[in-house]
Design a protein around this motif. Sequence first.
Motif, short mmCIF file in Angstrom:
data_model
loop_
_atom_site.label_atom_id
_atom_site.label_comp_id
_atom_site.label_asym_id
_atom_site.label_seq_id
_atom_site.Cartn_x
_atom_site.Cartn_y
_atom_site.Cartn_z
N GLY A 219 0.84 -1.43 -0.13
CA GLY A 219 0.06 -0.03 -0.08
C GLY A 219 0.98 1.22 0.15
O GLY A 219 0.43 2.46 -0.43
N LEU A 220 2.10 1.25 0.53
CA LEU A 220 3.13 2.30 0.45
C LEU A 220 3.63 2.66 -0.67
O LEU A 220 4.33 3.86 -0.65
N VAL A 221 3.95 1.70 -1.60
CA VAL A 221 4.72 2.17 -2.98
C VAL A 221 3.56 2.66 -3.93
O VAL A 221 2.30 2.76 -3.61
N ARG A 222 4.24 2.99 -5.01
CA ARG A 222 3.35 3.56 -5.95
C ARG A 222 2.76 2.66 -6.86
O ARG A 222 3.18 1.67 -6.92
N THR A 223 1.77 3.05 -7.44
CA THR A 223 0.89 1.93 -8.12
C THR A 223 1.63 0.96 -9.16
O THR A 223 1.54 -0.41 -9.29
N LYS A 224 2.74 1.74 -9.77
CA LYS A 224 3.25 0.98 -10.73
C LYS A 224 4.43 -0.17 -10.08
O LYS A 224 4.79 -0.78 -10.99
N ASN A 225 4.48 0.06 -8.94
CA ASN A 225 5.40 -0.98 -8.26
C ASN A 225 4.75 -1.94 -7.17
O ASN A 225 5.39 -2.60 -6.54
N MET A 226 3.44 -1.70 -7.11
CA MET A 226 2.66 -2.59 -6.27
C MET A 226 2.80 -4.15 -6.48
O MET A 226 3.13 -4.83 -5.57
N LEU A 227 2.70 -4.58 -7.77
CA LEU A 227 2.89 -5.95 -7.96
C LEU A 227 4.28 -6.51 -7.77
O LEU A 227 4.29 -7.56 -7.23
N SER A 228 5.34 -5.54 -8.02
CA SER A 228 6.75 -6.31 -7.59
C SER A 228 6.75 -6.28 -6.07
O SER A 228 7.43 -7.33 -5.82
#
Lengths: 112, 112, 112, 494, 494, 494
Positions: free
Chosen positions: F65-74
């Motif tokens: 939840g704390l990362v940006r959308t583009k890195n959520m999945l990673s």
Amino acid sequence: MKIVMAVIKPFKLEEVRDALTALGVHGMTVTEVKGYGRQKGHTEIYRGAEYAVSFLPKIKLEVAVDGPLVDKVVEAISAAARTGQIGDGKIFVSSIERAVRIRTGERDRDAL
Amino acid sequence: MKIVMAVIKPFKLEEVRDALTALGVHGMTVTEVKGYGRQKGHTEIYRGAEYAVSFLPKIKLEVAVDGPLVDKVVEAISAAARTGQIGDGKIFVSSIERAVRIRTGERDRDAL
Amino acid sequence: MKIVMAVIKPFKLEEVRDALTALGVHGMTVTEVKGYGRQKGHTEIYRGAEYAVSFLPKIKLEVAVDGPLVDKVVEAISAAARTGQIGDGKIFVSSIERAVRIRTGERDRDAL
Amino acid sequence: MKLSSLFPRFCLAASALALSALPALAQAAAAAPPVPNKGDTAWMLVATALVMLMTIPGLALFYGGLVRTKNMLSMLSQVFAIVCIVSLIWVTFGYSMAFTNGGSLNDFVGGFGKVFLKGIDPNSVAATFSNGVYIPEYAFVVFQMTFACITPALIVGAFAERMKFSALILFTVLWVIFIYIPIAHMVWYWGGPDAFGDAAKAVVAAGTDAAKKAAAEAKLAEVTADAGLIYKWGALDFAGGTVVHINAGIAGLVGCFLLGKRVGYGKELMAPHSLTLTMVGAAMLWVGWFGFNAGSNLEANGVAALAMVNTFVAAAAAAVAWLFAEWAAKGKPSLLGMVSGAVAGLVAVTPASGFGGPMGCLVLGLVAGVLCYFFCTTVKNALKYDDSLDVFGIHCVAGILGALATGILVSTSLGGVGIPDYTSKPGELAVADYVFATAVWVQIKAVLLTLVWSGIGSLVLFKIVDAVVGLRVTHEQEREGLDIAEHGERSYNY
Amino acid sequence: MKLSSLFPRFCLAASALALSALPALAQAAAAAPPVPNKGDTAWMLVATALVMLMTIPGLALFYGGLVRTKNMLSMLSQVFAIVCIVSLIWVTFGYSMAFTNGGSLNDFVGGFGKVFLKGIDPNSVAATFSNGVYIPEYAFVVFQMTFACITPALIVGAFAERMKFSALILFTVLWVIFIYIPIAHMVWYWGGPDAFGDAAKAVVAAGTDAAKKAAAEAKLAEVTADAGLIYKWGALDFAGGTVVHINAGIAGLVGCFLLGKRVGYGKELMAPHSLTLTMVGAAMLWVGWFGFNAGSNLEANGVAALAMVNTFVAAAAAAVAWLFAEWAAKGKPSLLGMVSGAVAGLVAVTPASGFGGPMGCLVLGLVAGVLCYFFCTTVKNALKYDDSLDVFGIHCVAGILGALATGILVSTSLGGVGIPDYTSKPGELAVADYVFATAVWVQIKAVLLTLVWSGIGSLVLFKIVDAVVGLRVTHEQEREGLDIAEHGERSYNY
Amino acid sequence: MKLSSLFPRFCLAASALALSALPALAQAAAAAPPVPNKGDTAWMLVATALVMLMTIPGLALFYGGLVRTKNMLSMLSQVFAIVCIVSLIWVTFGYSMAFTNGGSLNDFVGGFGKVFLKGIDPNSVAATFSNGVYIPEYAFVVFQMTFACITPALIVGAFAERMKFSALILFTVLWVIFIYIPIAHMVWYWGGPDAFGDAAKAVVAAGTDAAKKAAAEAKLAEVTADAGLIYKWGALDFAGGTVVHINAGIAGLVGCFLLGKRVGYGKELMAPHSLTLTMVGAAMLWVGWFGFNAGSNLEANGVAALAMVNTFVAAAAAAVAWLFAEWAAKGKPSLLGMVSGAVAGLVAVTPASGFGGPMGCLVLGLVAGVLCYFFCTTVKNALKYDDSLDVFGIHCVAGILGALATGILVSTSLGGVGIPDYTSKPGELAVADYVFATAVWVQIKAVLLTLVWSGIGSLVLFKIVDAVVGLRVTHEQEREGLDIAEHGERSYNY
Ligand SMILES: Nc1ncnc2c1ncn2[C@@H]1O[C@H](COP(=O)(O)OP(=O)(O)O)[C@@H](O)[C@H]1O
Ligand SMILES: Nc1ncnc2c1ncn2[C@@H]1O[C@H](COP(=O)(O)OP(=O)(O)O)[C@@H](O)[C@H]1O
Ligand SMILES: Nc1ncnc2c1ncn2[C@@H]1O[C@H](COP(=O)(O)OP(=O)(O)O)[C@@H](O)[C@H]1O
């Protein structure tokens, strides 16, 4: 024909739509946008990091109307969208050369 | 130069894009919008509260093209986007005075 | 008056905004869009299914400015938005016939 | 001599007994009714909660994340509604039809002796797999209930995004009655270890007295006979590989063939609307599966701990296998691949979890990961059917793999716990000799019967439902999305 | 003769004893202190974790999904903050005020004998509902703590999207002290079964010796007297229908009347921003509720299993009832309706879960589903109050229904377990005669006292808070959303 | 005389024994092997499931939840992959290297006696902290496995949004082998209480017989010697403050220094993409932590209940402390602050949970909340390193605070349970005298060794990984986001 583009406060959309239908304008296209202007934003803080957010949520309205109607439309929109506070938004009018209704291929005023 | 703005049904985007590339138009900008018009919406009910939703999801397409191409482009879009049902959308054409490709600074037709 | 529409790479928004304010342009409307063009997309795979995604996230900027300012604005945007890589985006300029500030009813240059 | 000659039969019967994931009830709990151990009771209550968590929100999210936004709410509604409706069927007559003696039909289905849970009170007990160990029957009822709820919910993934809600409800009711309950009865209904121990003891006690012995043997035969068909064959299914996964998987395949492909399938982008939620669902499935598998041991002891280790290891191995297989084949390691692998591993280890050893289950997981990756990609694309969420490719395929592997991994020589035998040493749990061919053959039979019963049965039921209410929504509704078209709601209003 | 004439009184008293969801502590645990059964301890620890899961993230998501995006974070913050603050109140003085003898005020509230958990160590025990069965007092403290945490959190749904965070914090502190703790004490504080058993035994032992008997009877009277008021009336509340749901529901109603409607209520679209999260929350509420209800039995035995079955069945029945009622009335089966129904069923079955039988609770669930559907739609729209998330329509309405139904379903003739009686057979648990009028009347009294105490009390507290910090944010802040206006954060940055 | 002179040594040794969160195995479990109590077994199985829930989805969501959308999945992929891979390492050789005697290297690491879980079966048992109390070894293996899985997963938050997936996998494998396993062995490997009891009894029994006594003392010395280094020092770590949190925290700090800041750090808005999911993750961490801390007691008794109370209270206190600290300093109470505080409190109480009293842990929580707030804001901004998700600022800082505080709060004079002593009263658990200086000093030594071992070790491992596959993705990939660049998937397709 003209296309009227208005940027308004999100919660004013319903009122503006009603004002337009009252004028017999039964079509419009709206987009969620973010606006930057005089209205000041706010600050967000996430743990140590502070962010000044100056882009505020707005609604952009695009209405294609027949020439004669333009004044009424602009009037109606600004009346309905006005709160008197900074950030009420803008209305821009420009002309379009052609309009087509995809379904029927009708053109120009018939297309609206 | 002209800019062609079309509002179409979302699931038609791929077909329209293919039709345009077939014409040699290799650039466009699309936006998710909500449309209000003849096509009737639906009602949503959440516990007691009923909401009539009249804004339907559409895709707005903006394509800047060189004057001569306009007719073909409009034709191609309306052909590809047509289902024959209410709500197929509209196409509006207006003119632009200048175009710039940011990367290179090229202008006008070279910019497209 | 003119309206300058620019499609840029998302992470360039802040820089462009600063460049414009430096010019004394204190208002703009931005929209999240998807762009199709020379810049190639990527492939996504979900279990067996592969999807070629050719629409890339971009930011669309609309700035209404007084005629004389246009050149500076276009210059500022392209300078600030340029990375030199494919996909930097475009700038389109067209004219608007009228502008209104909803809050006050001011018109045209006063409305900006 | 006569006695010894009896033993093979016993052992086979015996092996049959231990194998189900679930015991029958202690009928005729003599004078002093056995008192459950509170540790076992606590564990069964928790295991029940875990299986519930696995279904809602677990499965609902795992599936929901994979559909498009416009159908998210319908997916959640389908899973939630199934849980509610099936549980009502279960307490009113389902439990009775699955876990009581069905008289002349007893090979295939139970009777109505316990409709409305008649005769069950807080002191009633159900047998486990250990002699003299019992749990409250209510705990057994509710634990079993969660299994009945999740199985039909697994099916819906196969024809997601296009089935009518009304059709789904009707299908679920019919499917639980005619497919799930009979299979559950066939695989899991038996008399419990003490029934065997006592009967076998009697035979021994009878000594040389011919009359007594005849009576005792008759009794033993009767006890042995009072079980479901697959049960009597001696098939091993610790936690439901056949009853749950193969059963649901094949029904799903039949369904997606009958409903046909989704509008735009193959042409339009149908990317999962939220792999984030799919990952959350997969994680909850994993956590809940500890209750599903280790709970199926019905006791909080070392075997339950073993089942937990096996469940963990198989899921991890399968996830890693799928991850690297896809990485090698497609150039990128995907989250969806990893979580799909984990689920495949969980499915595969289900029937083996209490029988195999950790290393055997690790290998089983690796195989399951690669096999299901192959099925969900290559095979599915080749056969061109639209099993939206790969119910067949994961649950049926891994289910079959696991069912067969169980017949192998149970062998003590491979670190398994061995095939239980309740009769040769009456009153305690012995290990029967392991004969590869026999062990694997009964597994194959169990798999085949399940495939046939559920495959053909589901086909008939889908046809009936189609005739009554119609299976599929209109194309317009499918375009608009089931959320608005069928439920008049939207999943998200950001 | 004298003795027999005493019995009715005892029975009544006795019935009072067993009824609370929670026992008091084993005071004077003689020479050798009783040793808890580890199965019970394990179960209570798990039940505690489940109730926590039910609150965060469960309740927070159930409520959060129903508000608009701009207020999501404020909803999550309110629930989370309440849990944190109330738990600190609980360990410092709340537990003591609820579960010790309050001297002259003992009818209404406890004392300060255990502030800061003074005198409690890992060997301290708390009584259960079975003679001679105890659990670690720390387990009782923490299980009870979760109940104190979730109750005020239930209230916030009634005035969601408009209350000041500072006001909410202040209100919560006051409400827990002046409303929750007294009600909990009145309903749940008592001496435990052994206190009664011993006292009653003494009376019998006294035989004909007048002096002895007088003393023994005095002692028995004293033991009977050392309990909360509602407790002594003999009201049945297995897991908190009055203390938790009616209590919170009426407070919420008062609150939403005082704060007034949300800006734009009735005019603007206020659709739930994520029914996905609401469904996840509802599912977690359901799972957690197993700990809430079955945990309230304080023992891992057949009754706990019964409570679990009842909880499951009532929730499912209510969900199905609401689903079909709405389907019939509005033409579409909605997910929100189904999950709302499930919660209504869970609320209704809370006081009855350990007393009624599965079929009785099934019917209770059906009634709860339809009744709450009616309240949250027709009635609410008619009365035009803005109970944002239907705290009154679900928790108070279903809570009252359940409280009254408990007085009926407990009857053995309806499959209930019967009203417990600890004195007629000292040392063991007997069943008192069931008298419909008596049983239902005590329930009505308990409901009324709770409604009055919490209704009027909350009114006063809201007024105080309003005077001190003001209850509501400005219209501008409400337009902007509480997330940014009050917390300076955004729930989503996609 | 001689004997008494021995005692101090014993006590110190003894104190060493009880302190680890985890006992060793009952080697040489004489003739009749001890039978685990089913309540303990049930509790350990549940605790394991809870720690799993805490990792996936808990930690994955808290971080994601704390990362940006583009890195959520990673982020989700990294946590999920770590769990899968580490669990395979654990069952194959990790468990053996951590929990068996390592011969000449025994001070630092174990041996290969149990690779592939060799020799463990459902009847094998592991010792707890109470004499004569054992649990199934499989339960101990799988409970420990979850600890090994979550620790490296904690690290990834420090360099989120920029590390190569391949590099992360490689690093994880190396880190678990060279850092986690040795530290776990040093802190948690010992002989179990009975080994001491028996040896100490023998010494006493030996009486005046010099030869006998010499032998007995030798044996006792040997038993005392068969433990990890930090263990022998006598450091107290109930549930893993050193092994888990300090260990991961310092590794994360080293990592974020080596990888450097994220592109655009400080200039661009990097707001959490979903505080909703972060809150859900934090709540699951909290719930799961009950299993982490109370489960570390290995028994379902009053001490486990105490650990649960302490865990709850410390988390709540820290959340409240951070909330009000930020409210005072920044003018707004934030949800992110509150949940960060809760996690800080959970970390801080981890080593103290079974040793301190509720009030001591309440104070500890308050301090942790304020201290971590200070570190994650002021200090971090001053030092300008990009510890993306504050792994150091929360886990290492609160971990150190908790480790030191444990040495203080354990004192009975502060409501703690006191330092255990298994030898002075052989066969039962006594309390050793508390000497402030000694108690705190061993804690400091344990913290320092962990910081050095993990800090330097991680540095070396990062360098190796950098040389082999490279640590960081390209700037273009970072701009595009790791989800598409590394995994070819998107978290959301709304
Ligand atoms: N020059 C401009 N070009 C395009 N949009 C503008 C311009 N100036 C303002 N806007 C839009 O109008 C909105 C309101 O403008 P603002 O200056 O904040 O308040 P007001 O409309 O009261 O002057 C802005 O958020 C922005 O979306
Ligand atoms: N006057 C208008 N100005 C701008 N957009 C319009 C206008 N009228 C219609 N539209 C757009 O065209 C879409 C389709 O129009 P509608 O009247 O529903 O069907 P049709 O195109 O078949 O007449 C609308 O959803 C709206 O987005
Ligand atoms: N003809 C066009 N009309 C409208 N937008 C266009 C057109 N061509 C390109 N664009 C927009 O400009 C963006 C960048 O164009 P692209 O060809 O990818 O790179 P470049 O700008 O370097 O030539 C596209 O993603 C699209 O959004």
